[in-house]
Design an enzyme around this catalytic site. Sequence first.
Site, PDB file in Angstrom:
ATOM      1  N   GLU A  53      11.436 143.576  27.260  1.00  0.00           N
ATOM      2  CA  GLU A  53      12.086 142.337  26.822  1.00  0.00           C
ATOM      3  C   GLU A  53      13.245 141.921  27.712  1.00  0.00           C
ATOM      4  OE1 GLU A  53      14.060 139.195  24.795  1.00  0.00           O
ATOM      5  OE2 GLU A  53      15.003 141.092  25.376  1.00  0.00           O
ATOM      6  N   ASP A  54      14.017 142.896  28.198  1.00  0.00           N
ATOM      7  CA  ASP A  54      15.131 142.529  29.074  1.00  0.00           C
ATOM      8  C   ASP A  54      15.228 143.525  30.214  1.00  0.00           C
ATOM      9  OD1 ASP A  54      17.157 140.943  29.976  1.00  0.00           O
ATOM     10  OD2 ASP A  54      18.644 141.575  28.499  1.00  0.00           O
ATOM     11  N   ILE A 116      19.932 143.720  27.068  1.00  0.00           N
ATOM     12  CA  ILE A 116      20.732 144.783  27.684  1.00  0.00           C
ATOM     13  C   ILE A 116      21.622 144.202  28.765  1.00  0.00           C
ATOM     14  CG2 ILE A 116      19.031 146.594  27.222  1.00  0.00           C
ATOM     15  CD1 ILE A 116      18.140 146.419  30.133  1.00  0.00           C
ATOM     16  N   HIS A 133      18.339 146.897  16.944  1.00  0.00           N
ATOM     17  CA  HIS A 133      18.046 146.393  15.595  1.00  0.00           C
ATOM     18  C   HIS A 133      17.478 147.506  14.715  1.00  0.00           C
ATOM     19  CE1 HIS A 133      18.799 142.337  16.998  1.00  0.00           C
ATOM     20  NE2 HIS A 133      17.875 142.461  17.934  1.00  0.00           N
ATOM     21  N   ASN A 167      21.033 138.744  19.947  1.00  0.00           N
ATOM     22  CA  ASN A 167      19.852 138.658  20.801  1.00  0.00           C
ATOM     23  C   ASN A 167      20.113 139.257  22.169  1.00  0.00           C
ATOM     24  OD1 ASN A 167      18.061 137.349  22.896  1.00  0.00           O
ATOM     25  ND2 ASN A 167      17.104 136.487  21.067  1.00  0.00           N
ATOM     26  N   ASP A 168      21.157 138.780  22.841  1.00  0.00           N
ATOM     27  CA  ASP A 168      21.431 139.237  24.202  1.00  0.00           C
ATOM     28  C   ASP A 168      22.924 139.444  24.376  1.00  0.00           C
ATOM     29  OD1 ASP A 168      20.778 140.048  26.744  1.00  0.00           O
ATOM     30  OD2 ASP A 168      20.712 138.039  27.592  1.00  0.00           O
ATOM     31  N   ASN A 223      20.143 132.404  23.090  1.00  0.00           N
ATOM     32  CA  ASN A 223      19.281 133.524  23.466  1.00  0.00           C
ATOM     33  C   ASN A 223      19.880 134.263  24.651  1.00  0.00           C
ATOM     34  OD1 ASN A 223      16.852 134.996  24.508  1.00  0.00           O
ATOM     35  ND2 ASN A 223      15.848 133.928  22.826  1.00  0.00           N
ATOM     36  N   ASP A 268      14.239 131.986  27.747  1.00  0.00           N
ATOM     37  CA  ASP A 268      14.611 133.243  27.110  1.00  0.00           C
ATOM     38  C   ASP A 268      15.774 133.886  27.875  1.00  0.00           C
ATOM     39  OD1 ASP A 268      14.558 135.808  25.773  1.00  0.00           O
ATOM     40  OD2 ASP A 268      12.470 135.484  25.268  1.00  0.00           O
ATOM     41  N   ASN A 269      15.573 135.001  28.527  1.00  0.00           N
ATOM     42  CA  ASN A 269      16.674 135.691  29.206  1.00  0.00           C
ATOM     43  C   ASN A 269      16.956 135.098  30.585  1.00  0.00           C
ATOM     44  OD1 ASN A 269      17.358 137.726  27.245  1.00  0.00           O
ATOM     45  ND2 ASN A 269      15.401 138.692  27.708  1.00  0.00           N
TER      46      ASN A 269
END
Length: 354
Positions: A53-54, A116, A133, A167-168, A223, A268-269
């Site tokens: 995801e990151d 992260i 989470h 989220n981030d 986000n 998103d990121n």
Amino acid sequence: MGKLLAVALVGIAAALAAERLLAFRNRLNASREVAPVSLPNCRLIKGIETGSEDIDILPNGLAFISSGLKYPGVKSFAPDKPGEIFLMDLNEDNPRAVELRISRGFDLASFNPHGISTYVDRDNTVYLFVVNHPHQKSTVELFKFVEDDNSLVHLKTIRHDLLTSVNDIVAMGPDSFYATNDHYFTDFLLMFLEMFLGLTWSNVVYYSPKEVKEVASAFYSANGINVSPDGKYIYVADVLDHSVYVMEKHANWSLTHVKTLQLDTLVDNLSIDPRTGDIWAGCHPNGMKLFYYDPENLPASEVLRIQNILSEEPVVTRVYSDNGSVLQGSSVASIYKGKLLIGTVFHRALYCDL
């Protein structure tokens, strides 16, 4: 008269619901399709099967990857498997993903990593901040990276009433950061209602041991977040507004809105090229396919490069896109020395030449 009033109220409610549904579909880009844009010498990373995801890459080419996110309403290929942090050395000819060992005492069973961020201290100590989470709550876990044995030493868990749906994160020091809350509510049904009604109750929070405060608000869903190479600006992606916000950072850590770059995709990121200052964004061309997973109609992937975002005419380039046949649900894209590493919410990770 009573029946007429009831019919009128029902009609008004139906019209409002229809309008909200149309707006909701527009925010999700429900009808958008993208043409493929390929890159040379791409390969899927072995060992990463349940998301990446990151991604955050250190100046020396070590890339940290969060994997195994379980997020309400989003597909997971391994819902009962704890999350992981992987490391890749991008200086190698054929880099591989190695799972980092986490120190004893940390609750691995409920580890559910999301965004992260790394911070390198003056003594070259590397700190890794991980949005977690556990049991669908929000915490920030602080680790110290020990390169000699590819491990993470857990230092502390950060909880706060203002860090409700994180989220981030972007680290500002060894124990301070900015974080995005992507929703106001934490209950899944209320989160969905928040998105459906188009409420702009999402925000950005600054955290340090001495002060915690809201520094930006009125987002549909804040986000990805990152900082410019000179440290003067904070960039925030609003995934449901299809935009990147530029915020000026002040000495007291408050933020002031400078401009908004409107795009045609769900951003998103955000990753930053430390050499050029370019923003690299992992994006979702069609959010409906992401939230309503159909193996016959897969969520696509898209990577954008944003150059000169502070200028009057930033240059936006679609560097990569795929219909989901190779990579599903891209969430991040990071570069290092002519290589591009693309991560996903719940799928694989792709490594390409630029």
